[in-house]
Design a protein around this motif. Structure first.
Motif, PDB file in Angstrom:
ATOM      1  N   GLY B 262       0.795  -1.219   0.000  1.00  0.00           N
ATOM      2  CA  GLY B 262       0.000   0.000   0.000  1.00  0.00           C
ATOM      3  C   GLY B 262       0.831   1.274   0.000  1.00  0.00           C
ATOM      4  O   GLY B 262       0.300   2.372   0.172  1.00  0.00           O
ATOM      5  N   LEU B 263       2.150   1.154  -0.191  1.00  0.00           N
ATOM      6  CA  LEU B 263       2.979   2.370  -0.273  1.00  0.00           C
ATOM      7  C   LEU B 263       2.656   3.106  -1.570  1.00  0.00           C
ATOM      8  O   LEU B 263       2.322   2.478  -2.582  1.00  0.00           O
ATOM      9  N   ASP B 264       2.793   4.454  -1.542  1.00  0.00           N
ATOM     10  CA  ASP B 264       2.502   5.163  -2.784  1.00  0.00           C
ATOM     11  C   ASP B 264       3.725   5.145  -3.703  1.00  0.00           C
ATOM     12  O   ASP B 264       4.804   4.711  -3.309  1.00  0.00           O
ATOM     13  N   LYS B 265       3.534   5.617  -4.938  1.00  0.00           N
ATOM     14  CA  LYS B 265       4.594   5.446  -5.941  1.00  0.00           C
ATOM     15  C   LYS B 265       5.866   6.215  -5.600  1.00  0.00           C
ATOM     16  O   LYS B 265       6.955   5.817  -5.989  1.00  0.00           O
ATOM     17  N   ASN B 266       5.724   7.334  -4.856  1.00  0.00           N
ATOM     18  CA  ASN B 266       6.929   8.065  -4.465  1.00  0.00           C
ATOM     19  C   ASN B 266       7.735   7.300  -3.427  1.00  0.00           C
ATOM     20  O   ASN B 266       8.958   7.340  -3.411  1.00  0.00           O
ATOM     21  N   ALA B 267       7.025   6.603  -2.566  1.00  0.00           N
ATOM     22  CA  ALA B 267       7.707   5.854  -1.499  1.00  0.00           C
ATOM     23  C   ALA B 267       8.517   4.687  -2.058  1.00  0.00           C
ATOM     24  O   ALA B 267       9.426   4.189  -1.386  1.00  0.00           O
ATOM     25  N   VAL B 268       8.189   4.251  -3.269  1.00  0.00           N
ATOM     26  CA  VAL B 268       8.989   3.191  -3.886  1.00  0.00           C
ATOM     27  C   VAL B 268       9.828   3.733  -5.057  1.00  0.00           C
ATOM     28  O   VAL B 268      10.458   2.969  -5.775  1.00  0.00           O
ATOM     29  N   GLY B 269       9.822   5.060  -5.216  1.00  0.00           N
ATOM     30  CA  GLY B 269      10.716   5.711  -6.186  1.00  0.00           C
ATOM     31  C   GLY B 269      10.520   5.313  -7.640  1.00  0.00           C
ATOM     32  O   GLY B 269      11.468   5.300  -8.418  1.00  0.00           O
ATOM     33  N   ILE B 270       9.265   5.047  -8.028  1.00  0.00           N
ATOM     34  CA  ILE B 270       9.007   4.569  -9.393  1.00  0.00           C
ATOM     35  C   ILE B 270       9.497   5.536 -10.462  1.00  0.00           C
ATOM     36  O   ILE B 270       9.938   5.131 -11.538  1.00  0.00           O
ATOM     37  N   ARG B 271       9.497   6.838 -10.147  1.00  0.00           N
ATOM     38  CA  ARG B 271       9.891   7.783 -11.207  1.00  0.00           C
ATOM     39  C   ARG B 271      11.361   7.664 -11.587  1.00  0.00           C
ATOM     40  O   ARG B 271      11.802   8.205 -12.581  1.00  0.00           O
ATOM     41  N   PHE B 272      12.149   6.956 -10.756  1.00  0.00           N
ATOM     42  CA  PHE B 272      13.560   6.782 -11.111  1.00  0.00           C
ATOM     43  C   PHE B 272      13.807   5.558 -11.995  1.00  0.00           C
ATOM     44  O   PHE B 272      14.928   5.316 -12.435  1.00  0.00           O
ATOM     45  N   ASN B 273      12.787   4.769 -12.253  1.00  0.00           N
ATOM     46  CA  ASN B 273      12.973   3.632 -13.157  1.00  0.00           C
ATOM     47  C   ASN B 273      13.189   4.165 -14.566  1.00  0.00           C
ATOM     48  O   ASN B 273      12.425   5.010 -15.036  1.00  0.00           O
ATOM     49  N   ARG B 274      14.245   3.693 -15.211  1.00  0.00           N
ATOM     50  CA  ARG B 274      14.612   4.271 -16.503  1.00  0.00           C
ATOM     51  C   ARG B 274      13.674   3.833 -17.623  1.00  0.00           C
ATOM     52  O   ARG B 274      13.406   4.590 -18.535  1.00  0.00           O
ATOM     53  N   VAL B 275      13.197   2.591 -17.573  1.00  0.00           N
ATOM     54  CA  VAL B 275      12.145   2.191 -18.510  1.00  0.00           C
ATOM     55  C   VAL B 275      10.833   2.479 -17.779  1.00  0.00           C
ATOM     56  O   VAL B 275      10.575   1.933 -16.710  1.00  0.00           O
ATOM     57  N   LYS B 276      10.051   3.377 -18.346  1.00  0.00           N
ATOM     58  CA  LYS B 276       8.891   3.889 -17.613  1.00  0.00           C
ATOM     59  C   LYS B 276       7.868   2.806 -17.314  1.00  0.00           C
ATOM     60  O   LYS B 276       7.557   1.957 -18.142  1.00  0.00           O
ATOM     61  N   ALA B 277       7.344   2.869 -16.095  1.00  0.00           N
ATOM     62  CA  ALA B 277       6.435   1.826 -15.633  1.00  0.00           C
ATOM     63  C   ALA B 277       5.003   2.338 -15.553  1.00  0.00           C
ATOM     64  O   ALA B 277       4.186   1.817 -14.789  1.00  0.00           O
ATOM     65  N   SER B 278       4.651   3.341 -16.380  1.00  0.00           N
ATOM     66  CA  SER B 278       3.324   3.953 -16.244  1.00  0.00           C
ATOM     67  C   SER B 278       2.203   2.960 -16.549  1.00  0.00           C
ATOM     68  O   SER B 278       1.158   2.980 -15.889  1.00  0.00           O
ATOM     69  N   ALA B 279       2.398   2.083 -17.551  1.00  0.00           N
ATOM     70  CA  ALA B 279       1.341   1.115 -17.871  1.00  0.00           C
ATOM     71  C   ALA B 279       1.104   0.183 -16.687  1.00  0.00           C
ATOM     72  O   ALA B 279      -0.038  -0.139 -16.348  1.00  0.00           O
ATOM     73  N   LEU B 280       2.203  -0.214 -16.042  1.00  0.00           N
ATOM     74  CA  LEU B 280       2.098  -1.092 -14.876  1.00  0.00           C
ATOM     75  C   LEU B 280       1.352  -0.389 -13.733  1.00  0.00           C
ATOM     76  O   LEU B 280       0.451  -0.959 -13.111  1.00  0.00           O
ATOM     77  N   LEU B 281       1.697   0.877 -13.498  1.00  0.00           N
ATOM     78  CA  LEU B 281       1.045   1.632 -12.426  1.00  0.00           C
ATOM     79  C   LEU B 281      -0.450   1.775 -12.691  1.00  0.00           C
ATOM     80  O   LEU B 281      -1.270   1.668 -11.782  1.00  0.00           O
ATOM     81  N   GLU B 282      -0.778   1.989 -13.943  1.00  0.00           N
ATOM     82  CA  GLU B 282      -2.183   2.134 -14.316  1.00  0.00           C
ATOM     83  C   GLU B 282      -2.945   0.846 -14.003  1.00  0.00           C
ATOM     84  O   GLU B 282      -4.021   0.871 -13.425  1.00  0.00           O
ATOM     85  N   LYS B 283      -2.340  -0.271 -14.380  1.00  0.00           N
ATOM     86  CA  LYS B 283      -2.958  -1.581 -14.103  1.00  0.00           C
ATOM     87  C   LYS B 283      -3.209  -1.777 -12.614  1.00  0.00           C
ATOM     88  O   LYS B 283      -4.218  -2.325 -12.200  1.00  0.00           O
ATOM     89  N   VAL B 284      -2.211  -1.352 -11.834  1.00  0.00           N
ATOM     90  CA  VAL B 284      -2.287  -1.534 -10.388  1.00  0.00           C
ATOM     91  C   VAL B 284      -3.241  -0.527  -9.744  1.00  0.00           C
ATOM     92  O   VAL B 284      -3.689  -0.717  -8.616  1.00  0.00           O
ATOM     93  N   GLY B 285      -3.509   0.568 -10.504  1.00  0.00           N
ATOM     94  CA  GLY B 285      -4.410   1.579  -9.970  1.00  0.00           C
ATOM     95  C   GLY B 285      -3.702   2.541  -9.025  1.00  0.00           C
ATOM     96  O   GLY B 285      -4.281   3.046  -8.072  1.00  0.00           O
ATOM     97  N   VAL B 286      -2.407   2.761  -9.265  1.00  0.00           N
ATOM     98  CA  VAL B 286      -1.668   3.751  -8.493  1.00  0.00           C
ATOM     99  C   VAL B 286      -1.491   4.989  -9.357  1.00  0.00           C
ATOM    100  O   VAL B 286      -0.833   4.921 -10.403  1.00  0.00           O
ATOM    101  N   ALA B 287      -2.105   6.080  -8.948  1.00  0.00           N
ATOM    102  CA  ALA B 287      -2.069   7.272  -9.791  1.00  0.00           C
ATOM    103  C   ALA B 287      -0.731   7.995  -9.665  1.00  0.00           C
ATOM    104  O   ALA B 287      -0.112   7.946  -8.631  1.00  0.00           O
TER     105      ALA B 287
END
Ligand code: SF4
Ligand code: SF4
Lengths: 179, 287
Positions: B262-287
């Motif tokens: 239940g951590l938000d995307k900033n708490a797991v640092g998703i924006r630092f992933n070099r291959v963007k994970a936006s499709a994955l986040l959308e699937k998971v429902g994390v805005a």
């Protein structure tokens, strides 16, 4: 062609007495290491069994000067398969260590050694990195860990790797066999 | 509360802050306390090929720091894990211990070295993790990559199966995500030969990227910064060399686990992933 007349019977003992080289004599040449090796799977010029057999035969120059020696990824797939219980990856590493001291150390490794000597780390830590860490709420880290230089000085590795004429014998031997 | 000395190594604190951040935040959620090892250096592995003895002494000095704190070590990098574990075993041998003492270091308490993922598996346990999952990631399908030094050589780690490992797959399954079965699970990422022969290293990395693409996964799960360098930072190079398109996000396991906790995307640092994970986040429902 393997020219046994150039063999150096002491070579294998040089490897055996090094850290990681212990198991060498137990090899019976089955090739299980080569069959499990991912590097060999992609590039047949690399073959751990061949390196080990040539070492046992005393083919010092062939082994130490081969650029493919450094292709070993140290993944230990071979170690898991060796029926003789040899830590094959460690034996290959011991051969690399010996080669490094015989003036065959790849430049990339020399650079890493120099960085560790200077920083105690592989990457220089800039103020930018520290600010980024702070913004993320990560604790600060030390830029330089000077104790590492002490260890390098104690084992004398930098000198051994950099000194050009340390093993002039091997070099002149090499020259003679080439003539 | 479990306490460990956290060994960061060289790469994680400057090149993989999202790994460190997600590991720290996951630890907090699970009541694990990390104590900093301020004077820790490189683990020693990068120069093992030049001189194993020197690298072992560098590793042993790091262990002595945790030993003085009377804490066991948690690592985030596979190679750090193997290097420190090796030195820990060597410290029990008189000859090596003597060299270590000559340098003025001390080893007052025995130290156990474990990868964070192994700690999650062995010391926190699947049951506790299962209960902690608040947001099961059922919609995700991933491929788990172990890397070599997480469980090999088995003489050193005495953990998991060196030929067909399973602990990371189980840990992934706990998050609700599906971890696909595939052959060549133990294939090396090629990281160790990147500096020697880039084409060979990229070819090795390509092998698993290709499997990942064929398995139609949302992400590749990594537990080592070197493996991530190969699969994520060099993904473009593999695409160019093999004339294909991958676009496969590479997530560190604590990032995946963190999302399920239940951590938000900033708490797991998703924006630092070099291959963007936006499709994955959308699937998971994390805005
Ligand atoms: S697997 Fe072991 S015994 Fe067989 S060739 Fe390789 S090192 Fe020798
Ligand atoms: S450790 Fe080296 S020789 Fe052994 S399987 Fe891996 S790449 Fe091949």
């Amino acid at each position: 062609m393997i020219e046994l007349k150039n063999a150096d019977p002491n070579f294998k003992w040089e490897i055996i007495k090094r850290e990681g080289g212990e198991g060498l004599l137990k090899c019976f040449g089955c090739s299980d290491c080569a069959a499990s090796c991912p590097v060999r799977y992609f590039d047949e010029r690399y073959n751990p069994r061949k390196i080990i057999r040539l070492t046992l035969l005393g083919m010092k120059k062939e082994v130490l000067s081969s650029p493919f020696l450094w292709f070993c990824a140290h993944c230990h797939a071979c170690t898991e398969r060796c029926p003789q219980g040899i830590m094959v990856a460690e034996v290959i590493n011991a051969i690399k260590n010996y080669a490094a001291e015989q003036d065959y150390c790849p430049e990339g490794y020399k650079m890493q050694l120099d960085l560790l000597n200077k920083l105690g780390r592989l990457y220089e830590i800039e103020d930018f990195d520290l600010r980024k860490r702070e913004k993320l709420g990560l604790p600060p880290i030390n830029k330089i860990i000077s104790e590492v230089a002490k260890i390098l000085e104690h084992t004398g590795i930098i000198e051994r790797v950099h000194s050009k004429n340390a093993h002039a014998n091997l070099k002149s031997e090499t020259r003679n066999t080439n003539e | 509360m479990k306490r460990y000395a956290l060994f960061l190594g060289c790469t994680v604190p400057v090149r993989a802050q999202h790994y460190e951040l997600s590991a720290r935040n996951v630890a907090k959620e699970l009541n694990i306390e990390f104590v900093e090892m301020d004077d820790a250096s490189c683990c020693g592995f990068p120069i093992k090929a030049v001189d194993a003895e020197t690298s072992l002494l560098i590793a042993a000095r790091n262990i002595s720091i945790a030993s003085t704190m009377n804490l066991n070590i948690v690592t985030l990098c596979n190679s750090c894990t193997a290097m420190l574990s090796d030195a820990q075993k060597q410290l029990k041998h008189n000859e090596f211990y003597k060299k270590f003492k000559e340098l003025g270091f001390s080893y007052p308490h025995d130290v156990v070295v474990k990868h964070f993922v192994r700690v999650l598996y062995e010391e926190i346990g699947l049951d506790v993790l299962k209960k902690a999952v608040k947001k099961p990631l059922n919609m995700l399908k991933v491929i788990s990559h172990y890397g070599c030094h997480y469980m090999r050589p088995s003489q050193l780690h005495e953990f998991d199966n060196p030929e067909v490992p399973h602990t990371l797959d189980e840990l992934v399954t706990v998050t609700g995500a599906q971890s696909v079965e595939y052959v060549d699970k133990k294939m090396c990422c090629g990281g160790s030969v990147l500096g020697i022969d880039e084409a060979l290293a990229v070819t090795m990395a390509n092998h698993k990227l290709h499997t990942a693409k064929n398995s139609n996964v949302d992400a590749l799960i990594s537990i080592c910064p070197f493996c991530t360098v190969m699969y994520e930072d060099n993904q473009r190079k593999a695409e160019d060399k093999f004339e294909t398109q991958y676009g496969i996000p590479v997530l560190y396991y604590p990032q995946l686990l963190g999302l399920s906790l239940g951590l938000d995307k900033n708490a797991v640092g998703i924006r630092f992933n070099r291959v963007k994970a936006s499709a994955l986040l959308e699937k998971v429902g994390v805005a």
